[in-house]
Motif scaffolding. Structure first.
Motif, PDB file in Angstrom:
ATOM      1  N   ALA A  73       9.260  10.239   2.925  1.00 50.57           N
ATOM      2  CA  ALA A  73       9.535  10.653   1.550  1.00 50.57           C
ATOM      3  C   ALA A  73       9.674  12.157   1.401  1.00 50.57           C
ATOM      4  O   ALA A  73      10.430  12.633   0.536  1.00 50.57           O
ATOM      5  N   VAL A  74       8.949  12.939   2.215  1.00 45.08           N
ATOM      6  CA  VAL A  74       8.998  14.393   2.049  1.00 45.08           C
ATOM      7  C   VAL A  74      10.007  15.047   2.998  1.00 45.08           C
ATOM      8  O   VAL A  74      10.240  16.264   2.886  1.00 45.08           O
ATOM      9  N   LEU A 115       0.818  -1.216   0.000  1.00 47.37           N
ATOM     10  CA  LEU A 115       0.000   0.000   0.000  1.00 47.37           C
ATOM     11  C   LEU A 115       0.853   1.267   0.000  1.00 47.37           C
ATOM     12  O   LEU A 115       0.621   2.176  -0.810  1.00 47.37           O
ATOM     13  N   PRO A 116       1.875   1.377   0.867  1.00 52.71           N
ATOM     14  CA  PRO A 116       2.720   2.576   0.774  1.00 52.71           C
ATOM     15  C   PRO A 116       3.518   2.657  -0.526  1.00 52.71           C
ATOM     16  O   PRO A 116       3.776   3.753  -1.020  1.00 52.71           O
ATOM     17  N   ALA A 117       3.907   1.508  -1.097  1.00 50.54           N
ATOM     18  CA  ALA A 117       4.651   1.548  -2.363  1.00 50.54           C
ATOM     19  C   ALA A 117       3.798   2.174  -3.465  1.00 50.54           C
ATOM     20  O   ALA A 117       4.297   2.995  -4.255  1.00 50.54           O
ATOM     21  N   ILE A 118       2.524   1.811  -3.524  1.00 49.09           N
ATOM     22  CA  ILE A 118       1.627   2.393  -4.516  1.00 49.09           C
ATOM     23  C   ILE A 118       1.430   3.884  -4.242  1.00 49.09           C
ATOM     24  O   ILE A 118       1.454   4.724  -5.162  1.00 49.09           O
ATOM     25  N   ALA A 119       1.250   4.253  -2.975  1.00 51.48           N
ATOM     26  CA  ALA A 119       1.054   5.663  -2.625  1.00 51.48           C
ATOM     27  C   ALA A 119       2.300   6.482  -2.948  1.00 51.48           C
ATOM     28  O   ALA A 119       2.203   7.611  -3.455  1.00 51.48           O
ATOM     29  N   LEU A 120       3.469   5.933  -2.670  1.00 52.45           N
ATOM     30  CA  LEU A 120       4.719   6.647  -2.951  1.00 52.45           C
ATOM     31  C   LEU A 120       4.923   6.815  -4.453  1.00 52.45           C
ATOM     32  O   LEU A 120       5.404   7.862  -4.905  1.00 52.45           O
ATOM     33  N   ARG A 154      12.665   7.510  -2.858  1.00 51.46           N
ATOM     34  CA  ARG A 154      13.493   6.328  -3.081  1.00 51.46           C
ATOM     35  C   ARG A 154      13.826   5.649  -1.759  1.00 51.46           C
ATOM     36  O   ARG A 154      13.758   4.414  -1.645  1.00 51.46           O
ATOM     37  N   VAL A 155      14.155   6.425  -0.747  1.00 54.66           N
ATOM     38  CA  VAL A 155      14.444   5.848   0.571  1.00 54.66           C
ATOM     39  C   VAL A 155      13.227   5.119   1.117  1.00 54.66           C
ATOM     40  O   VAL A 155      13.309   3.985   1.617  1.00 54.66           O
ATOM     41  N   ALA A 156      12.056   5.739   1.021  1.00 50.95           N
ATOM     42  CA  ALA A 156      10.838   5.119   1.536  1.00 50.95           C
ATOM     43  C   ALA A 156      10.498   3.842   0.771  1.00 50.95           C
ATOM     44  O   ALA A 156      10.033   2.859   1.360  1.00 50.95           O
TER      45      ALA A 156
END
Length: 485
Positions: free
Chosen positions: A415-416, A283-288, A427-429
């Motif tokens: 990420a921000v 889920l976070p990968a898609i959001a990122l 990229r880190v996230a």
């Protein structure tokens, strides 16, 4: 005589009711992020208020998994299902017609709460209330209802954002919820409470409520503040602690609401670990990915880039339906984790990703999620009697919701705030997401190895007869045998 609706024993109608009950909020959970700026502008909401709305709705979803089990023990289950569907319609209409922030937040929280109440109340009867021959289509329907709906969210959001609108989506959701209500009436069976003699568990429900609200509230405060202050960290830490206390208290309880202790053998723990890590990574990968590409594409073009995720989820659901009554279900879950790892890696290697890498990456993530979480649910469920399926789904969905919905805003915050550019932070996230997926995969493999178990085939007929579909060895059984020998 037991009262029944005209379609009570009609499998397609019951399955359609489950789809209509689950899909609307799960679509919204993946669609709201790009729509929130439009909603905020029209309803005069700040960024903090929009994040709070999402956080509290996700908290409601997590809490509903526990509350549904408690209510099912003492109240007629199908009557409660009608109440849940009714409140879902009311909440959806409130959100769709909202003219100010409070009305929208209340409506959206009711959507999250009622969706998980319906999930726990409606899905187990669909699995166990029909002959074993219906298990394969049920598996595919369940997979698509949950993960297919989530995978469609970004595309639907892109269509709405392109039109600078959000109310049509919410009114469609309201209509689908109304269909679920009508179908719950047509398929009604006056089922008695699950166990009227069960101990009431206000402590468990209270811990779940306080823990979910605190944890999701804290997570929702990361992005508005963009600093690690007590406003976000204190409630987040307190919420996680309360959820851990809930699990410990239920493990030690003589008559628990959530069956934690029976789930602490090798196969259920492996299934839960896979489900949590897949949810926490995907889920976070898609959001990122969406955050990294938002300035490069129109909303509709960005939504279309996520279409392979839905295609991957469909493929995974079809294959899962073919395999999940065989020993291959275990290897299928492993293949799903490897697909998820590959998808995240493809996107993480070039941030912002190219169009091709996004299409490939989201497709692999869709396959990965569809091939991991639902198989993990059944790996855990087959380890216990089918009468416990409702409670098994409840605890796994609670942990999966915490893992997915709570970690996503934290990684968006990373990420921000990390790195010398938004791309570097994303990229880190994403590498954190990759680490979560790899860690979950290695943990699952290690649990099987240290449990000394070869993946078994489920004895489906035995499971429908009231016994576990397979014998799950104790944790670390191979080490224990070696040390005792």
């Amino acid at each position: 005589m037991t009262r029944e609706g005209p379609l009570a024993s009609h499998y397609p109608a019951v399955a359609a009711m489950v789809v209509a009950a689950l899909a609307p909020y799960l679509v919204l959970s993946a669609a709201l992020d790009p729509l929130m700026p439009i909603i905020a502008k029209q309803l005069a909401m700040s960024e903090g208020t929009t994040n709070l709305a999402e956080g509290l709705a996700n908290a409601g979803y997590a809490l509903g998994t526990v509350l549904s089990v408690q209510l099912a023990q003492h109240l007629p289950q199908r009557r409660m299902l009608i109440i849940y569907a009714t409140v879902l319609v009311i909440g959806s209409a409130l959100a769709a017609a909202a003219t100010e922030p409070t009305q929208f937040i209340v409506g959206h929280v009711l959507q999250g709460l009622c969706t998980s109440l319906l999930l726990i109340a409606a899905v187990p009867p669909l699995v166990t209330g029909f002959p074993p021959t219906k298990l394969r289509p049920t598996a595919a329907i369940l997979n698509l209802s949950i993960f297919g709906a989530v995978a469609l969210g970004p595309l639907i959001a892109g269509i709405q954002a392109e039109a600078n609108a959000w109310r049509p989506l919410f009114w469609v959701v309201t209509g689908i919820a109304a269909v679920a209500l009508v179908l719950s009436l047509l398929t009604f069976q006056d089922v008695p409470p699950a166990d009227p003699t069960a101990t009431r568990s206000p402590i468990a429900v209270g811990l779940a409520a306080a823990g979910c609200v605190a944890a999701f509230y804290g997570a929702s405060q990361f992005l508005p503040h963009q600093s690690l202050d007590g406003t976000a960290l204190a409630p987040l830490a307190a919420g996680v602690a309360l959820i851990l206390i809930l699990l410990i208290q239920q493990y030690r309880a003589r008559r628990p609401l959530l069956i934690v202790r029976p789930l602490t053998s090798t196969l259920p723990v492996a299934g839960i670990a896979v489900a949590m890590s897949a949810a926490a990574a995907s889920l976070p990968a898609i959001a990122l990915t969406g955050a990294a590409l938002r300035d490069r594409y129109s909303p509709l073009d960005l939504g279309l880039l996520y279409l392979p995720e839905f295609g991957g989820a469909v493929i995974a659901a079809i294959v899962f339906a073919k395999l999940f009554t065989t020993r291959a279900v275990h290897y299928f879950a492993l293949a799903g984790m490897l697909s998820l790892i590959a998808g995240i890696a493809v996107i993480a290697m070039s941030v912002p990703p190219t169009r091709i890498s996004t299409l490939i990456g989201t497709g692999l993530i869709g396959i990965g999620v569809g091939a991991t979480v639902t198989p993990a649910l059944f790996i855990a469920g087959f380890s216990l009697r089918n009468a416990a399926l409702q409670r098994v789904f409840a605890i796994i969905e609670l942990l999966r919701a915490v893992a997915a919905f709570m970690i996503t805003p934290i990684l968006l915050y990373i990420a921000v705030t990390v790195g010398d550019s938004p791309a570097a932070g994303a990229r880190v996230a994403l590498w954190v997401c990759l680490g979560l997926a790899v860690g979950g995969t290695l943990l699952g493999i290690a649990l099987y190895t240290l449990g000394g178990i070869r993946p078994p085939s489920p004895a489906v007929q035995r499971w429908f007869g009231g016994e576990p579909a397979w014998d799950s060895p104790p944790l670390l059984a191979a080490i224990r045998r070696n040390s005792s020998g």
